[in-house]
Design a protein around this motif. Structure first.
Motif, PDB file in Angstrom:
ATOM      1  N   SER A 130     167.361  41.380 125.988  1.00  0.00           N
ATOM      2  CA  SER A 130     166.899  40.354 126.646  1.00  0.00           C
ATOM      3  C   SER A 130     167.615  38.953 126.623  1.00  0.00           C
ATOM      4  CB  SER A 130     165.444  40.091 126.019  1.00  0.00           C
ATOM      5  OG  SER A 130     164.632  41.348 126.070  1.00  0.00           O
ATOM      6  N   ASP A 167     163.532  31.002 138.403  1.00  0.00           N
ATOM      7  CA  ASP A 167     163.311  32.208 138.281  1.00  0.00           C
ATOM      8  C   ASP A 167     163.755  32.649 136.970  1.00  0.00           C
ATOM      9  OD1 ASP A 167     162.320  32.509 140.843  1.00  0.00           O
ATOM     10  OD2 ASP A 167     164.434  33.154 141.640  1.00  0.00           O
ATOM     11  N   ARG A 170     161.138  31.410 134.301  1.00  0.00           N
ATOM     12  CA  ARG A 170     159.868  32.494 134.396  1.00  0.00           C
ATOM     13  C   ARG A 170     160.532  33.595 133.612  1.00  0.00           C
ATOM     14  NH1 ARG A 170     159.997  32.890 139.496  1.00  0.00           N
ATOM     15  NH2 ARG A 170     158.932  30.923 139.750  1.00  0.00           N
ATOM     16  N   LEU A 171     161.596  34.288 133.839  1.00  0.00           N
ATOM     17  CA  LEU A 171     161.949  35.430 133.315  1.00  0.00           C
ATOM     18  C   LEU A 171     162.039  35.315 131.717  1.00  0.00           C
ATOM     19  CD1 LEU A 171     163.118  38.411 133.006  1.00  0.00           C
ATOM     20  CD2 LEU A 171     165.570  37.409 133.432  1.00  0.00           C
ATOM     21  N   ASN A 172     162.491  34.236 131.144  1.00  0.00           N
ATOM     22  CA  ASN A 172     162.433  33.927 129.818  1.00  0.00           C
ATOM     23  C   ASN A 172     161.086  33.911 129.104  1.00  0.00           C
ATOM     24  OD1 ASN A 172     164.632  33.287 127.522  1.00  0.00           O
ATOM     25  ND2 ASN A 172     162.971  31.676 127.467  1.00  0.00           N
ATOM     26  N   ARG A 173     160.441  33.403 129.958  1.00  0.00           N
ATOM     27  CA  ARG A 173     158.875  33.083 129.480  1.00  0.00           C
ATOM     28  C   ARG A 173     158.358  34.146 129.580  1.00  0.00           C
ATOM     29  NH1 ARG A 173     158.120  29.272 132.482  1.00  0.00           N
ATOM     30  NH2 ARG A 173     157.020  30.327 134.583  1.00  0.00           N
ATOM     31  N   HIS A 174     158.321  35.213 130.458  1.00  0.00           N
ATOM     32  CA  HIS A 174     157.879  36.601 130.406  1.00  0.00           C
ATOM     33  C   HIS A 174     158.258  37.353 129.147  1.00  0.00           C
ATOM     34  CE1 HIS A 174     155.881  35.580 134.066  1.00  0.00           C
ATOM     35  NE2 HIS A 174     156.610  36.081 134.857  1.00  0.00           N
ATOM     36  N   LEU A 175     159.527  37.231 128.895  1.00  0.00           N
ATOM     37  CA  LEU A 175     160.021  37.947 127.843  1.00  0.00           C
ATOM     38  C   LEU A 175     159.421  37.477 126.419  1.00  0.00           C
ATOM     39  CD1 LEU A 175     163.950  38.130 128.761  1.00  0.00           C
ATOM     40  CD2 LEU A 175     162.051  40.207 128.651  1.00  0.00           C
ATOM     41  N   ARG A 176     159.368  36.035 126.207  1.00  0.00           N
ATOM     42  CA  ARG A 176     158.696  35.639 125.047  1.00  0.00           C
ATOM     43  C   ARG A 176     157.079  36.195 125.029  1.00  0.00           C
ATOM     44  NH1 ARG A 176     160.807  30.206 126.456  1.00  0.00           N
ATOM     45  NH2 ARG A 176     158.775  29.701 127.232  1.00  0.00           N
ATOM     46  N   THR A 177     156.372  36.330 126.172  1.00  0.00           N
ATOM     47  CA  THR A 177     155.109  36.780 126.019  1.00  0.00           C
ATOM     48  C   THR A 177     155.260  38.427 125.737  1.00  0.00           C
ATOM     49  OG1 THR A 177     154.465  35.244 127.651  1.00  0.00           O
ATOM     50  CG2 THR A 177     152.997  37.284 127.235  1.00  0.00           C
ATOM     51  N   ALA A 178     156.208  39.145 126.368  1.00  0.00           N
ATOM     52  CA  ALA A 178     156.162  40.626 126.073  1.00  0.00           C
ATOM     53  C   ALA A 178     156.646  40.900 124.662  1.00  0.00           C
ATOM     54  CB  ALA A 178     157.221  41.183 126.771  1.00  0.00           C
TER      55      ALA A 178
END
Length: 218
Positions: A130, A167, A170-178
């Motif tokens: 990631s 963007d 946002r991608l990095n934030r989504h990966l943290r949540t995942a």
């Protein structure tokens, strides 16, 4: 050499019953004759010291995974630190798994401790992938090389072309949540399974011990 002594029709273990990883619950002596040959047998019943594995295996390994996960909170421009910390975490975890595997009995099937380490290593591995993917997307969004010419008396501050785009953030934030969800899921699965396995093994050993005592009385 085992420190044993005779006691009635059996033997008694004289050494310490609390070992590093196991507890000696019972020792059983049996003798019989087979084809005019006297045979003596000694059966030792052990119980896992699960506190040893919690304190010396599970806690350090989960701390390494959390350390790898925290790299997703580093500055996106700081790719070197992000990748080096996560790679170091994975390498230490693999070494830890190898050392632990050499100190426990070897079996032809996967043990719960093997599945635990493999889950954490996959977690670290996907965090590294990631980080690399975020860096790839970040570099693709950067503008090409250019030379900006400004008047000598120009005071305005030029925008930083290396700043991550919305963007990428946002991608990095989504990966943290995942990865937060996946790590929580691993813990929610393993904690009940581990507790259930300990209870089942304890009851099975207790039932086998009771059956053995009934056979001896008969």
């Amino acid at each position: 050499m085992l420190p044993l002594t005779w006691e009635d029709d059996g033997v008694l273990f004289l050494g310490t019953r609390y070992l590093l990883e196991y507890y000696l619950r019972k020792e059983i002596y049996s003798s019989f004759v087979d084809h005019n040959t006297s045979i003596a047998g000694l059966e030792l019943w052990f119980k896992n010291q699960y506190r040893y594995y919690i304190g010396n295996v599970m806690l350090p390994s989960i701390m390494l995974v959390i350390l790898c996960y925290v790299t997703l909170y580093f500055d996106i421009n700081d790719f070197n630190d992000r990748i080096m910390v996560s790679l170091t975490s994975l390498l230490v975890l693999v070494t830890f798994f190898t050392d632990t595997s050499q100190s426990i009995p070897k079996t032809a099937y996967f043990k719960l401790i093997d599945v635990w380490f493999m889950s954490l290593m996959f977690e670290d591995f996907f965090v590294i992938l990631s980080i690399v993917y975020v860096e790839y997307v970040h570099r693709r969004t950067l503008p090409g090389s250019f030379i900006r010419v400004q008047p000598a008396d120009f005071k305005a501050e030029a925008p930083n072309p290396a700043a991550p785009s919305p963007d990428v953030k946002r991608l990095n934030r989504h990966l943290r949540t995942a990865f937060t969800c996946s790590l929580t899921l691993v813990l929610l699965i393993f904690i009940p399974i581990g507790s259930y396995s300990l209870n089942v093994n304890y009851h099975e050993m207790s039932n086998a011990e009771a059956e053995k005592e009934e056979e001896e009385e008969v």
